[in-house]
Design an enzyme around this catalytic site. Structure first.
Site, short mmCIF file in Angstrom:
data_model
loop_
_atom_site.label_atom_id
_atom_site.label_comp_id
_atom_site.label_asym_id
_atom_site.label_seq_id
_atom_site.Cartn_x
_atom_site.Cartn_y
_atom_site.Cartn_z
CG ASP A 12 108.58 146.62 18.01
OD1 ASP A 12 109.34 147.76 17.84
OD2 ASP A 12 108.89 145.55 18.47
CB ILE A 13 109.14 151.83 15.94
CG1 ILE A 13 109.37 152.65 14.43
CG2 ILE A 13 110.29 151.75 16.37
CD1 ILE A 13 109.25 154.28 14.82
CG ASN A 26 121.61 158.61 25.30
OD1 ASN A 26 122.59 158.84 24.91
ND2 ASN A 26 121.03 157.28 25.65
N GLY A 34 114.35 151.84 26.47
CA GLY A 34 112.81 152.24 25.67
C GLY A 34 113.24 151.88 24.26
CB VAL A 35 111.72 153.72 21.15
CG1 VAL A 35 112.32 154.98 21.30
CG2 VAL A 35 111.51 153.19 19.83
CG ASP A 36 118.58 154.64 22.27
OD1 ASP A 36 119.06 154.06 21.06
OD2 ASP A 36 119.39 155.50 22.84
CB SER A 120 110.48 163.91 24.59
OG SER A 120 111.62 164.36 24.43
CB THR A 121 105.89 160.74 25.27
OG1 THR A 121 106.07 159.34 24.19
CG2 THR A 121 105.66 161.77 24.28
CB VAL A 123 113.31 157.52 29.64
CG1 VAL A 123 114.32 158.10 30.64
CG2 VAL A 123 113.07 156.10 29.72
N1 AR6 Z 1 108.23 151.12 19.13
C1 AR6 Z 1 107.43 152.19 19.27
N2 AR6 Z 1 107.52 153.13 20.32
C2 AR6 Z 1 108.23 152.68 21.33
C3 AR6 Z 1 109.07 151.32 21.30
C4 AR6 Z 1 108.96 150.51 20.09
N3 AR6 Z 1 109.46 149.40 20.03
N4 AR6 Z 1 109.55 151.30 22.56
C5 AR6 Z 1 109.07 152.21 23.43
N5 AR6 Z 1 108.33 152.98 22.38
P1 AR6 Z 1 111.64 156.52 25.14
P2 AR6 Z 1 112.39 159.28 25.39
C6 AR6 Z 1 107.67 154.51 23.17
O1 AR6 Z 1 111.43 156.41 26.54
O2 AR6 Z 1 111.35 159.61 26.36
C7 AR6 Z 1 116.29 155.96 26.03
O3 AR6 Z 1 117.01 155.33 27.43
C8 AR6 Z 1 107.48 154.58 24.34
O4 AR6 Z 1 106.27 153.85 24.95
O5 AR6 Z 1 111.96 155.25 24.59
O6 AR6 Z 1 112.58 160.15 24.25
C9 AR6 Z 1 117.19 156.90 25.25
O7 AR6 Z 1 118.59 156.22 25.22
C10 AR6 Z 1 107.36 156.25 24.41
O8 AR6 Z 1 105.91 156.31 24.06
O9 AR6 Z 1 112.42 158.00 24.68
C11 AR6 Z 1 117.14 158.31 26.15
O10 AR6 Z 1 118.35 158.02 27.21
C12 AR6 Z 1 108.27 156.73 23.37
O11 AR6 Z 1 108.44 155.27 22.47
C13 AR6 Z 1 115.81 158.02 26.46
O12 AR6 Z 1 115.23 156.75 26.65
C14 AR6 Z 1 109.53 157.20 23.76
O13 AR6 Z 1 110.11 156.67 25.00
C15 AR6 Z 1 115.01 159.02 25.56
O14 AR6 Z 1 113.78 159.01 26.31
#
Ligand code: AR6
Length: 174
Positions: A12-13, A26, A34-36, A120-121, A123
């Site tokens: 978990d980052i 975003n 997600g991670v955000d 990006s991987t 949502v």
């Molecule tokens: N630590 C590390 N990686 C993670 C964590 C974590 N705690 N949680 C999720 N991931 P995403 P995107 C991974 O959807 O595709 C947001 O709503 C996840 O499994 O977080 O760039 C923003 O506000 C995946 O491999 O980001 C934007 O609207 C990676 O992080 C949108 O999502 C990226 O998944 C950005 O979409």
């Protein structure tokens, strides 16, 4: 050697004690899922307040620096990856630019260690193996031209992401 300064881990980052973690944000920089969402939850509400002071948010392919607030990481670099649209909308170029701009911003602020999520991987639906290959090759090329960065960690969430990044790292020639 560039490859000696790259790590691929599953974690978990928000828990990492590095100088800077990268957020897959975003363009609004107002938080999200997600991670955000995880980063905003762990950093606390002062992060959103700081993000609101950044004029214009963050266009796709760009990067912006904030403090880490309650995180162990001192700083956060917010970057916005491309939404996957099938591959003909410069998604590859924009994703590579996210990594280059984040690394450039880190160097410009004299930071030595950084952790990236798989931008990006989630949502944004960028195909995982293709994204991992771009992430690793772009970073290795940057490190080859820069000896100030000490460590780049690819922080994968889940086994498929870990395997994709390990495969991409193994595919790089020293
Ligand atoms: N630590 C590390 N990686 C993670 C964590 C974590 N705690 N949680 C999720 N991931 P995403 P995107 C991974 O959807 O595709 C947001 O709503 C996840 O499994 O977080 O760039 C923003 O506000 C995946 O491999 O980001 C934007 O609207 C990676 O992080 C949108 O999502 C990226 O998944 C950005 O979409």
């Amino acid at each position: 050697m560039a490859l000696d300064r790259i790590d691929v881990i599953a974690a978990d980052i928000t828990t990492l004690a590095v100088d800077v973690i990268v957020n897959a944000a975003n363009e609004s920089l107002r938080g999200g899922g997600g991670v955000d969402g995880a980063i905003h939850a762990a950093a606390g509400p002062d992060l959103l307040e700081e993000c609101k002071t950044i004029p214009g948010g963050c266009p796709t392919g760009e990067a912006r620096l904030t403090h880490g607030h309650k995180l162990q990481a001192q700083y956060i670099i917010h970057t916005v990856g491309p939404i996957w649209q099938g591959g003909e909308a410069n998604e590859d170029g924009l994703l590579a630019q996210c990594y280059r701009r984040s690394l450039g911003l880190m160097v410009g602020n004299n930071l030595k260690t950084i952790a990236f999520p798989a931008i990006s991987t989630g949502v944004y639906r960028f195909p995982l193996e293709r994204a991992a290959s771009i992430a690793l090759s772009t970073t290795a090329a940057f490190l080859t031209g820069d000896d100030r960065i000490e460590k780049v960690t690819f922080c994968c969430f889940g086994e498929p992401s870990l395997h994709a990044h390990e495969k991409a790292l193994a595919g790089l020639t020293p």
